[in-house]
Design a protein around this motif. Structure first.
Motif, PDB file in Angstrom:
ATOM      1  N   THR A 119       0.801  -1.224   0.000  1.00 41.87           N
ATOM      2  CA  THR A 119       0.000   0.000   0.000  1.00 41.87           C
ATOM      3  C   THR A 119       0.833   1.273   0.000  1.00 41.87           C
ATOM      4  O   THR A 119       0.283   2.367  -0.046  1.00 41.87           O
ATOM      5  CB  THR A 119      -0.936   0.013   1.221  1.00 41.87           C
ATOM      6  OG1 THR A 119      -0.165  -0.150   2.417  1.00 41.87           O
ATOM      7  CG2 THR A 119      -1.964  -1.102   1.122  1.00 41.87           C
ATOM      8  N   THR A 122       3.048   3.348  -5.680  1.00 39.12           N
ATOM      9  CA  THR A 122       2.250   4.073  -6.662  1.00 39.12           C
ATOM     10  C   THR A 122       2.549   3.528  -8.062  1.00 39.12           C
ATOM     11  O   THR A 122       3.433   2.675  -8.241  1.00 39.12           O
ATOM     12  CB  THR A 122       2.600   5.568  -6.636  1.00 39.12           C
ATOM     13  OG1 THR A 122       3.988   5.717  -7.033  1.00 39.12           O
ATOM     14  CG2 THR A 122       2.422   6.155  -5.236  1.00 39.12           C
ATOM     15  N   GLY A 136      -3.677  -0.632 -10.034  1.00 43.77           N
ATOM     16  CA  GLY A 136      -4.928  -1.377 -10.098  1.00 43.77           C
ATOM     17  C   GLY A 136      -4.847  -2.587 -10.997  1.00 43.77           C
ATOM     18  O   GLY A 136      -5.349  -3.673 -10.663  1.00 43.77           O
ATOM     19  N   SER A 157      -4.987  -2.846  -0.935  1.00 36.69           N
ATOM     20  CA  SER A 157      -5.471  -1.635  -0.266  1.00 36.69           C
ATOM     21  C   SER A 157      -6.987  -1.539  -0.357  1.00 36.69           C
ATOM     22  O   SER A 157      -7.621  -2.192  -1.209  1.00 36.69           O
ATOM     23  CB  SER A 157      -4.836  -0.389  -0.907  1.00 36.69           C
ATOM     24  OG  SER A 157      -5.614   0.075  -1.984  1.00 36.69           O
ATOM     25  N   GLN A 159      -8.679   0.609  -1.691  1.00 34.33           N
ATOM     26  CA  GLN A 159      -9.097   1.172  -2.965  1.00 34.33           C
ATOM     27  C   GLN A 159      -9.249   0.132  -4.072  1.00 34.33           C
ATOM     28  O   GLN A 159      -9.840   0.417  -5.111  1.00 34.33           O
ATOM     29  CB  GLN A 159      -8.119   2.271  -3.387  1.00 34.33           C
ATOM     30  CG  GLN A 159      -8.083   3.431  -2.407  1.00 34.33           C
ATOM     31  CD  GLN A 159      -7.143   4.535  -2.822  1.00 34.33           C
ATOM     32  OE1 GLN A 159      -6.749   4.631  -3.979  1.00 34.33           O
ATOM     33  NE2 GLN A 159      -6.758   5.377  -1.863  1.00 34.33           N
ATOM     34  N   GLU A 160      -8.729  -1.067  -3.853  1.00 35.06           N
ATOM     35  CA  GLU A 160      -8.863  -2.130  -4.856  1.00 35.06           C
ATOM     36  C   GLU A 160      -9.869  -3.204  -4.475  1.00 35.06           C
ATOM     37  O   GLU A 160     -10.096  -4.144  -5.243  1.00 35.06           O
ATOM     38  CB  GLU A 160      -7.502  -2.800  -5.104  1.00 35.06           C
ATOM     39  CG  GLU A 160      -6.468  -1.921  -5.768  1.00 35.06           C
ATOM     40  CD  GLU A 160      -5.459  -1.337  -4.818  1.00 35.06           C
ATOM     41  OE1 GLU A 160      -5.074  -0.167  -5.009  1.00 35.06           O
ATOM     42  OE2 GLU A 160      -5.041  -2.032  -3.867  1.00 35.06           O
ATOM     43  N   THR A 176      -7.271  -5.925   4.107  1.00 33.62           N
ATOM     44  CA  THR A 176      -6.851  -4.593   3.675  1.00 33.62           C
ATOM     45  C   THR A 176      -6.120  -3.829   4.775  1.00 33.62           C
ATOM     46  O   THR A 176      -6.713  -3.411   5.758  1.00 33.62           O
ATOM     47  CB  THR A 176      -8.076  -3.759   3.236  1.00 33.62           C
ATOM     48  OG1 THR A 176      -8.982  -3.629   4.330  1.00 33.62           O
ATOM     49  CG2 THR A 176      -8.792  -4.409   2.088  1.00 33.62           C
ATOM     50  N   ARG A 191      -2.523   4.533  -0.558  1.00 32.48           N
ATOM     51  CA  ARG A 191      -3.833   4.146  -1.079  1.00 32.48           C
ATOM     52  C   ARG A 191      -4.721   3.761   0.092  1.00 32.48           C
ATOM     53  O   ARG A 191      -5.164   2.621   0.214  1.00 32.48           O
ATOM     54  CB  ARG A 191      -3.686   2.978  -2.070  1.00 32.48           C
ATOM     55  CG  ARG A 191      -2.698   3.283  -3.183  1.00 32.48           C
ATOM     56  CD  ARG A 191      -2.635   2.286  -4.308  1.00 32.48           C
ATOM     57  NE  ARG A 191      -2.776   0.899  -3.990  1.00 32.48           N
ATOM     58  CZ  ARG A 191      -1.776   0.072  -3.663  1.00 32.48           C
ATOM     59  NH1 ARG A 191      -0.537   0.526  -3.530  1.00 32.48           N
ATOM     60  NH2 ARG A 191      -2.010  -1.200  -3.451  1.00 32.48           N
ATOM     61  N   GLY A 193      -7.973   4.065   3.066  1.00 39.80           N
ATOM     62  CA  GLY A 193      -9.428   4.112   3.046  1.00 39.80           C
ATOM     63  C   GLY A 193      -9.962   3.962   4.459  1.00 39.80           C
ATOM     64  O   GLY A 193      -9.224   3.581   5.370  1.00 39.80           O
ATOM     65  N   ALA A 197     -15.672   2.206   4.267  1.00 41.38           N
ATOM     66  CA  ALA A 197     -15.502   2.055   2.823  1.00 41.38           C
ATOM     67  C   ALA A 197     -14.929   0.682   2.476  1.00 41.38           C
ATOM     68  O   ALA A 197     -15.363   0.044   1.500  1.00 41.38           O
ATOM     69  CB  ALA A 197     -14.594   3.154   2.293  1.00 41.38           C
ATOM     70  N   ALA A 198     -13.962   0.218   3.268  1.00 38.33           N
ATOM     71  CA  ALA A 198     -13.345  -1.081   2.986  1.00 38.33           C
ATOM     72  C   ALA A 198     -14.352  -2.215   3.104  1.00 38.33           C
ATOM     73  O   ALA A 198     -14.454  -3.081   2.223  1.00 38.33           O
ATOM     74  CB  ALA A 198     -12.158  -1.307   3.919  1.00 38.33           C
TER      75      ALA A 198
END
Length: 238
Positions: A119, A122, A136, A157, A159-160, A176, A191, A193, A197-198
């Motif tokens: 995580t 980038t 991603g 993460s 976000q995925e 995560t 990344r 969260g 959200a997760a």
């Protein structure tokens, strides 16, 4: 795995006394801990045995990346310690992932998770090591490889998570790190969260560290996190 243990507290400590102090302060509030390379190197496997003896589940985050024979041996050692999860690096390839899964078969309670992309990385970081895909894309690619090898799930993460749940189906574990409450600093995670959200995206477990371990009242901080997730977790937990 216990449905109440969806939140894993990371014992990212540089000595055993500090780790045990956190465990003592959390008491019955936490039943699942992550032990990573730092604590394992400092304190040795006895810290894992101590947690298991207390009835705690342990996520042994080794990110194993070696030849298949060595990875299999490390997975068997993790299983003998009584841990519930162990991580293998997805970049090791199908042979390494399959060797880890085969080694874990002797330990019914052990789950092999493939690390996708850490995580802290980038798109630019991936490009620097010759990976032309976006984060991603690479996460999904390695998750598919892990699923084909028989891994029980992946590390990615927040976000995925949604993309991975669609790829891996309802039964895979998706764990995560990089989870913080709104307003908290994300530390090294680029990344991040929130817990809500997760879980809403389909995470089976989240890993939290400083948000809990550096709080004035760790137990209260964990209760605050527990109140945050969306009420329905993935069917993969249990």
């Amino acid at each position: 795995m216990d449905r109440d243990n969806r939140i894993i507290v990371a014992l990212d400590c540089d000595d055993r006394a500090a780790a045990e102090g956190i465990v003592d302060r959390l008491g019955e509030e936490c039943g699942f801990y992550k032990v990573g390379l730092e604590l394992l190197t400092v304190a040795g496997p006895d810290v894992v045995r101590h947690l298991v003896a207390q009835g705690k589940e342990v996520f042994l985050d080794l990110k194993l990346f070696e030849i298949p024979h060595s990875v299999a041996g490390a997975v068997r050692a993790a299983g003998a310690l009584g841990v519930s999860m162990v991580t293998v690096h997805g970049m090791g390839g199908a042979g390494v992932l399959s060797a880890a899964v085969d080694a874990a078969r002797a330990f019914p309670g052990l789950r092999v998770l493939a690390l996708t992309v850490v995580t802290s990385m980038t798109d630019e970081d991936l490009a620097g090591i010759g990976v032309r895909s976006s984060v991603g894309e690479q996460v999904v690619r390695l998750a598919r490889l892990a699923g084909e090898a028989g891994c029980h799930g992946v590390i990615a993460s927040p976000q995925e998570v949604a993309a991975l749940r669609g790829v891996l189906g309802p039964d895979a574990l998706i764990v995560t790190p990089g989870v913080t409450l709104p307003g908290d600093a994300p530390a090294d995670h680029v990344r991040p969260g929130t817990p809500r959200a997760a879980f809403a995206a389909g995470a089976s477990h989240i890993v939290v560290g400083r948000t809990v371990t550096r709080a004035a009242d760790p137990a209260a901080a964990l209760r605050r996190l527990r109140a945050s997730p969306a009420p329905q977790a993935s069917a993969a937990v249990g």
